[in-house]
Design a protein around this motif. Structure first.
Motif, PDB file in Angstrom:
ATOM      1  N   UNK A  27       0.847  -1.194   0.000  1.00 53.33           N
ATOM      2  CA  UNK A  27       0.000   0.000   0.000  1.00 53.33           C
ATOM      3  C   UNK A  27       0.881   1.242   0.000  1.00 53.33           C
ATOM      4  N   UNK A  28       0.448   2.245  -0.734  1.00 51.57           N
ATOM      5  CA  UNK A  28       1.135   3.533  -0.750  1.00 51.57           C
ATOM      6  C   UNK A  28       0.122   4.626  -0.461  1.00 51.57           C
ATOM      7  N   UNK A  29       0.406   5.380   0.581  1.00 49.77           N
ATOM      8  CA  UNK A  29      -0.485   6.467   0.965  1.00 49.77           C
ATOM      9  C   UNK A  29      -0.348   7.605  -0.041  1.00 49.77           C
ATOM     10  N   UNK A  30      -1.452   8.031  -0.620  1.00 48.46           N
ATOM     11  CA  UNK A  30      -1.461   9.122  -1.596  1.00 48.46           C
ATOM     12  C   UNK A  30      -2.000  10.396  -0.963  1.00 48.46           C
ATOM     13  N   UNK A  31      -3.174  10.303  -0.332  1.00 48.46           N
ATOM     14  CA  UNK A  31      -3.750  11.427   0.415  1.00 48.46           C
ATOM     15  C   UNK A  31      -3.938  10.930   1.847  1.00 48.46           C
ATOM     16  N   UNK A  32      -3.087  11.394   2.768  1.00 49.35           N
ATOM     17  CA  UNK A  32      -3.138  10.877   4.140  1.00 49.35           C
ATOM     18  C   UNK A  32      -4.548  10.932   4.735  1.00 49.35           C
ATOM     19  N   UNK A  73      -9.647 -10.215 -15.958  1.00 48.25           N
ATOM     20  CA  UNK A  73      -8.809 -10.515 -14.784  1.00 48.25           C
ATOM     21  C   UNK A  73      -9.027 -11.942 -14.292  1.00 48.25           C
ATOM     22  N   UNK A  74     -10.267 -12.361 -14.228  1.00 54.67           N
ATOM     23  CA  UNK A  74     -10.567 -13.709 -13.730  1.00 54.67           C
ATOM     24  C   UNK A  74      -9.939 -14.769 -14.633  1.00 54.67           C
ATOM     25  N   UNK A  75      -9.952 -14.510 -15.947  1.00 55.02           N
ATOM     26  CA  UNK A  75      -9.340 -15.454 -16.885  1.00 55.02           C
ATOM     27  C   UNK A  75      -7.818 -15.409 -16.754  1.00 55.02           C
ATOM     28  N   UNK A  76      -7.232 -14.213 -16.718  1.00 52.66           N
ATOM     29  CA  UNK A  76      -5.771 -14.066 -16.683  1.00 52.66           C
ATOM     30  C   UNK A  76      -5.151 -14.413 -15.338  1.00 52.66           C
ATOM     31  N   UNK A  77      -5.803 -13.981 -14.245  1.00 56.34           N
ATOM     32  CA  UNK A  77      -5.173 -14.081 -12.927  1.00 56.34           C
ATOM     33  C   UNK A  77      -5.921 -14.982 -11.944  1.00 56.34           C
ATOM     34  N   UNK A  78      -7.119 -15.414 -12.295  1.00 52.42           N
ATOM     35  CA  UNK A  78      -7.921 -16.216 -11.374  1.00 52.42           C
ATOM     36  C   UNK A  78      -8.611 -15.394 -10.314  1.00 52.42           C
ATOM     37  N   UNK A  79      -8.422 -14.081 -10.353  1.00 52.83           N
ATOM     38  CA  UNK A  79      -9.020 -13.154  -9.389  1.00 52.83           C
ATOM     39  C   UNK A  79      -8.988 -11.757 -10.004  1.00 52.83           C
ATOM     40  N   UNK A  80      -9.749 -10.858  -9.413  1.00 51.39           N
ATOM     41  CA  UNK A  80      -9.792  -9.472  -9.886  1.00 51.39           C
ATOM     42  C   UNK A  80      -8.750  -8.655  -9.124  1.00 51.39           C
ATOM     43  N   UNK A  81      -7.999  -7.839  -9.848  1.00 54.47           N
ATOM     44  CA  UNK A  81      -6.999  -6.956  -9.246  1.00 54.47           C
ATOM     45  C   UNK A  81      -7.688  -5.665  -8.817  1.00 54.47           C
ATOM     46  N   UNK A  82      -7.568  -5.334  -7.532  1.00 58.52           N
ATOM     47  CA  UNK A  82      -8.127  -4.091  -6.991  1.00 58.52           C
ATOM     48  C   UNK A  82      -6.988  -3.227  -6.475  1.00 58.52           C
ATOM     49  N   UNK A  83      -7.164  -1.902  -6.557  1.00 62.44           N
ATOM     50  CA  UNK A  83      -6.057  -1.035  -6.143  1.00 62.44           C
ATOM     51  C   UNK A  83      -6.467   0.333  -5.615  1.00 62.44           C
ATOM     52  N   UNK A  84      -7.703   0.739  -5.756  1.00 60.23           N
ATOM     53  CA  UNK A  84      -8.150   2.038  -5.253  1.00 60.23           C
ATOM     54  C   UNK A  84      -8.714   1.835  -3.851  1.00 60.23           C
ATOM     55  N   UNK A  85      -8.135   2.518  -2.873  1.00 54.42           N
ATOM     56  CA  UNK A  85      -8.449   2.265  -1.467  1.00 54.42           C
ATOM     57  C   UNK A  85      -8.770   3.575  -0.767  1.00 54.42           C
ATOM     58  N   UNK A  86     -10.059   3.794  -0.477  1.00 55.07           N
ATOM     59  CA  UNK A  86     -10.501   5.015   0.194  1.00 55.07           C
ATOM     60  C   UNK A  86     -10.897   4.709   1.631  1.00 55.07           C
ATOM     61  N   UNK A  87     -10.611   5.659   2.520  1.00 58.09           N
ATOM     62  CA  UNK A  87     -10.991   5.516   3.920  1.00 58.09           C
ATOM     63  C   UNK A  87     -11.203   6.893   4.514  1.00 58.09           C
TER      64      UNK A  87
END
Length: 161
Positions: A30-35, A107-121
């Motif tokens: 994880x990389x913090x973009x907006x603290x 993603x499901x075909x290529x990796x067997x799962x979906x790649x997620x990357x946007x993380x809001x809190x």
């Protein structure tokens, strides 16, 4: 033609962004973009939206989601051809949802799962990580609902007068 242009654009944006994440991050990094608000992360989701059924350890789960994705893309494309003359305002919604479904299906075909990357809190509440395809699905569904409500109100008004 517009429908397919939007679908292909969503797929391209989704897959390019996911490839960047795969090339730039280690799994679970994880990389913090907006603290205190937004991070970029690399996680995978073997389940449906918000990781539903991700914990189910069954051999059918992967094929179930592949089948649902294929049915969704085909159904939305057929829906587009049915509705395109009846109400052109629904077309962007169909295209956004179909493009998002196709992006996650890839993603499901290529990796067997979906790649997620946007993380809001916010204020201790953490929204599940998502991706461009998920965003397109949500926006498309929201547009479809909004247009349907507006059309319904317009039809009700016509029936009254």
């Amino acid at each position: 033609m517009y429908y397919f242009l939007v679908v292909v654009s969503i797929i391209a944006a989704d897959q390019l962004s996911k490839q960047w994440v795969l090339n730039s991050f280690q799994l679970y990094e994880a990389r913090e973009i907006i603290p205190g608000f937004f991070n970029l992360v690399y996680v995978t989701n073997t389940g449906a939206a918000f990781s539903m059924l991700a914990g189910v350890d069954a051999p059918w789960r992967h094929y179930f989601f592949l089948t649902i994705g294929i049915i969704a893309v085909i159904g939305l494309t057929v829906g587009y051809f049915i509705y395109r003359k009846e109400n052109p305002w629904h077309l962007p919604a169909f295209a956004l949802v179909a493009g998002g479904a196709a992006g996650n299906l890839i993603d499901r075909v290529r990796h067997g799962a979906v790649v997620d990357f946007l993380d809001f809190h916010v204020a201790g509440y953490h929204w599940p990580a998502f991706n461009v395809a998920d965003s397109a699905i949500c926006v498309g569904a929201g547009v479809f609902i909004l247009i349907s409500i507006l059309e319904s109100k317009k039809q009700t008004k016509r029936n009254i007068t």
